[in-house]
Design a protein around this motif. Structure first.
Motif, PDB file in Angstrom:
ATOM      1  N   PRO A 287       4.712   8.075   6.244  1.00  0.00           N
ATOM      2  CA  PRO A 287       4.463   6.666   5.950  1.00  0.00           C
ATOM      3  C   PRO A 287       4.879   6.085   7.305  1.00  0.00           C
ATOM      4  O   PRO A 287       4.552   4.695   7.236  1.00  0.00           O
ATOM      5  N   ARG A 288       5.624   6.474   8.315  1.00  0.00           N
ATOM      6  CA  ARG A 288       5.650   5.903   9.720  1.00  0.00           C
ATOM      7  C   ARG A 288       4.322   5.304  10.244  1.00  0.00           C
ATOM      8  O   ARG A 288       4.358   4.525  10.979  1.00  0.00           O
ATOM      9  N   THR A 289       3.190   5.965   9.994  1.00  0.00           N
ATOM     10  CA  THR A 289       2.096   5.799  10.709  1.00  0.00           C
ATOM     11  C   THR A 289       1.416   4.405  10.024  1.00  0.00           C
ATOM     12  O   THR A 289       0.519   3.877  10.993  1.00  0.00           O
ATOM     13  N   LEU A 290       1.754   3.868   8.960  1.00  0.00           N
ATOM     14  CA  LEU A 290       1.519   2.633   8.410  1.00  0.00           C
ATOM     15  C   LEU A 290      -0.041   2.762   8.020  1.00  0.00           C
ATOM     16  O   LEU A 290      -0.570   1.641   7.478  1.00  0.00           O
ATOM     17  N   LEU A 291      -0.705   3.837   7.874  1.00  0.00           N
ATOM     18  CA  LEU A 291      -2.135   3.868   7.312  1.00  0.00           C
ATOM     19  C   LEU A 291      -2.215   3.680   6.043  1.00  0.00           C
ATOM     20  O   LEU A 291      -3.352   3.078   5.751  1.00  0.00           O
ATOM     21  N   TRP A 292      -1.038   3.727   5.084  1.00  0.00           N
ATOM     22  CA  TRP A 292      -1.028   3.206   3.639  1.00  0.00           C
ATOM     23  C   TRP A 292      -1.437   1.629   3.800  1.00  0.00           C
ATOM     24  O   TRP A 292      -1.764   1.090   2.668  1.00  0.00           O
ATOM     25  N   LEU A 293      -1.235   1.099   4.824  1.00  0.00           N
ATOM     26  CA  LEU A 293      -1.381  -0.523   4.620  1.00  0.00           C
ATOM     27  C   LEU A 293      -2.946  -0.943   4.526  1.00  0.00           C
ATOM     28  O   LEU A 293      -3.266  -1.933   4.077  1.00  0.00           O
ATOM     29  N   ARG A 294      -3.743   0.117   4.739  1.00  0.00           N
ATOM     30  CA  ARG A 294      -5.180   0.067   4.626  1.00  0.00           C
ATOM     31  C   ARG A 294      -5.609  -0.228   3.153  1.00  0.00           C
ATOM     32  O   ARG A 294      -6.516  -0.757   2.495  1.00  0.00           O
ATOM     33  N   ARG A 295      -4.524   0.211   2.095  1.00  0.00           N
ATOM     34  CA  ARG A 295      -4.865  -0.215   0.586  1.00  0.00           C
ATOM     35  C   ARG A 295      -4.369  -1.456   0.306  1.00  0.00           C
ATOM     36  O   ARG A 295      -4.501  -2.002  -0.546  1.00  0.00           O
ATOM     37  N   THR A 296      -3.913  -2.425   1.423  1.00  0.00           N
ATOM     38  CA  THR A 296      -3.395  -3.754   0.948  1.00  0.00           C
ATOM     39  C   THR A 296      -4.300  -4.665   1.873  1.00  0.00           C
ATOM     40  O   THR A 296      -5.240  -4.319   2.437  1.00  0.00           O
TER      41      THR A 296
END
Length: 633
Positions: free
Chosen positions: A333-342
């Motif tokens: 989760p630290r990579t912030l790749l999940w922000l692409r969902r937003t």
């Protein structure tokens, strides 16, 4: 040219808005007003959430213990919204040379402030109810916030102006300013036999909760109770009856806050100033006026449909965030790749460089940038750097924010009840049509903190499992393999010898001569030191493919794997003996011991590990019986 100098007729300054939440139909609307006014003058805004992520409401959480000087080295001034920080924070900011403007309160450290003229709109509402013939008019709200107390004062003034004495039994203190608070007031009204014919509530959400509860109890509104709220949120228009209210122009309040902070930056020696923004009574059905119906037009219908699409999109984003951060931990989760969902166009994650408790008490704790995200795919050079929180987030993040279309840099804590991890910054649009605390940034901070907790727990479990496994397979004193691990390695050697007839291995069984004498004369601690020194000498002699194990006491086993010369084990035995009989120094005492070594080679008729150990053991005792006792100081 300095950031605060005029550039092509425009300015390029950064202002921080501190708020319990950075979105919602109250806080978000004010932040949007600040941002629009700042963008019109070439300035930028960052919104800092001070409540822990995942908090249910600002009312129930109290004033946060927020002390981080976020971006103080970058911002030109601070705007503090109601309930964001305590007075000490504002005082510290002013001592640091930062102008401060508060919104909704006028008693914070001699700061300048912007206030809605809460009293005038409520006085107008009371006058309207009196004109309907009401005299038993109640007031309900959570009186802790300054602005609700002002609304109550306006209610009292309105009654007195019409010759009506305020009654203590018609004041209902609500536990919060949300629907739940209004529901509790409704229950108390019903229990008291409906002593009022009209009521003014401190917020629209109080009014909505009250109206729904009374309707479910069979009350006919406004016939049995006329209702007036405060704020003019969108939900009120679509109630039945539609909610009469006092409009608080939040966009104008935000614009006034920006104008005041900008003036203070230009005139730092100006005395504290209070600016008021008028409020106005909005007449609808719930006060007893004839229904005017809903506004229906193509433009209005299309706007409503856009709101529905927006809320559906927001719901989908929240769902995808939950799946990404909690449903799978294949990606860190630290990579912030999940922000692409937003809808965020960029983000940055900073974790405290020191222990959280220690960082809490430091005036400007350091943050390690561990993750960055950009939709444009540009490099992220800040990752791996350490900055003080007063310089977080990095400047590159602000370059991604287009204030003219409503972009803001948001900063939220990343924190759970177990650990304060750090801060998450992201660039995105202000969400001003959701209830406070339901916006993407609040949920992102909460989900990210939970994911980091999960990762930490998994790593701790793996470390514990490895530690337990290591303890089960190794001797606690010397760190050498124990009987269990030795047996496994001997089985592996035997299996390989069975598959490859030319593969040979040897077993050397060592017993220290004179160890008991050292133990008895110098003590067990000295004996332990001697065993550790013996271990060090043994491991320094052998190859990585060989194994040295301690069976217990002063017995050791050496497994020589891959013996190509039948004479090699005896040569190794002599080398070990020479190394181990050299004197030892323990606690200033010179100690000498001997060693008896039995050797067994897998070519001697068998490669069975147990058989080889028995052969080596017999050979070791033969050698020991032929040697005089050794072990002296």
């Amino acid at each position: 040219m300095r950031r605060d100098e005029v550039r092509d007729g425009m300015r390029d300054r950064l202002f921080a808005v501190l708020s319990p939440f950075v979105g919602g139909d109250y806080y978000g609307a004010i932040i949007a007003g600040v941002n629009a006014a700042a963008a019109a003058h070439g300035d930028r805004v960052m919104a800092v959430q001070t409540l822990d992520p995942g908090s249910h409401s600002a009312d129930g959480s109290g004033v946060p213990d927020f002390r981080r000087p976020v971006a103080w080295q970058r911002v030109a001034g601070l705007i503090i919204l109601p309930g964001a920080v305590d007075e000490d924070y504002a005082i510290a900011a002013r001592r640091a040379g930062k102008p401060v403007v508060t919104v909704g309160c006028d008693d914070v450290g001699d700061c300048s402030s912007v206030l809605a003229d809460n009293r005038s709109g409520v006085r107008e509402a009371v006058a309207h109810l009196v004109a309907h013939g009401h005299e038993r008019i109640a007031f309900a709200g959570n009186l802790d916030p300054f602005d609700v107390r002002e609304r109550h004062e306006g209610y009292r003034e309105g009654l007195i102006e019409h010759g009506i004495a305020p009654r203590a039994d018609l004041l209902f203190a609500a536990p919060d300013n949300h629907e739940e608070g209004g529901e509790e007031v409704a229950d108390r009204l019903l229990a008291a036999g409906m002593p009022a014919t009209a009521i003014v509530l401190g917020t629209d959400r109080n009014a909505i909760g009250l109206m729904r509860r009374l309707a479910s109890a069979g009350c006919h509104l406004p016939n049995e109770l006329a209702v007036v709220g405060f704020d003019d949120i969108a939900d009120g228009m679509y109630l039945h009856p539609s909610l009469s209210t006092v409009r608080q122009p939040l966009d104008r309040i935000g614009a006034a806050a920006y104008g005041l902070i900008a003036d203070l930056v230009d005139s730092p020696d100006a005395p504290p100033e209070v600016r008021h923004v008028p409020t106005v009574f909005v007449q609808r059905d719930s006060c007893g006026c004839p229904s005017s119906g809903l506004p229906v037009s193509e433009e209005h219908t299309r706007a409503l449909f856009a709101d529905v699409v927006y809320l559906q999109t927001t719901l989908n984003i929240q769902y995808e965030l939950g799946k990404e951060l909690l449903g799978s931990h294949a990606r860190a989760p630290r990579t912030l790749l999940w922000l692409r969902r937003t809808p965020a166009v960029g983000g940055c994650l900073g974790l405290w460089a020191s222990e959280p408790d220690e960082a809490h008490f430091r005036p400007d704790p350091a943050m390690e940038i561990v993750g960055e995200f950009r939709t444009d795919g540009a490099p992220t050079p800040s990752v791996g750097t350490t900055v003080p929180v007063s310089r977080f987030p990095p400047p590159a993040l602000f370059a991604l924010a287009d204030a003219t279309v409503g972009d803001v840099v948001f900063v939220v804590p990343v924190k759970t009840e177990y650990r304060d991890w750090g801060l998450l910054a992201a660039v995105g649009r202000i969400q001003a049509s959701t209830p406070p605390g339901r916006e993407m940034m609040n949920q992102s901070g909460a989900l990210l903190a939970a994911a980091l907790d999960h990762d930490a727990m998994v790593h701790a479990l793996h470390a514990t499992q490895e530690s337990l496994r290591n303890a089960a397979l190794h001797d606690h004193l010397t760190g050498l393999p124990n009987r269990v691990l030795l047996a496994d390695r001997m089985r592996q050697a035997a299996l390989r010898a069975a598959r490859q007839p030319d593969h040979r291995f040897a077993v050397l069984l060592l017993d220290l001569d004179g160890f008991k004498g050292v133990n008895d004369s110098l003590g067990h601690a000295a004996g332990d030191q001697l065993l550790v020194q013996v271990t060090r000498r043994l491991t320094g002699l052998l190859r990585e493919s060989d194994t040295v194990a301690r069976l217990g006491g002063d017995e050791f086993v050496v497994l020589l794997n891959g013996v190509t010369d039948p004479d090699a084990p005896q040569l190794v035995s002599r080398t070990i003996r020479s190394a181990l009989v050299a004197p030892y120094v323990i606690d200033g005492n010179t100690v000498e011991i001997g060693v008896s070594i039995g050797v067994a080679l897998s070519t001697d008729g068998s490669s069975d590990p147990d058989h080889l150990l028995r052969v080596a053991d017999a050979e070791m005792y033969r050698v020991k019986s032929a040697r005089p006792a050794i072990g002296r100081l």
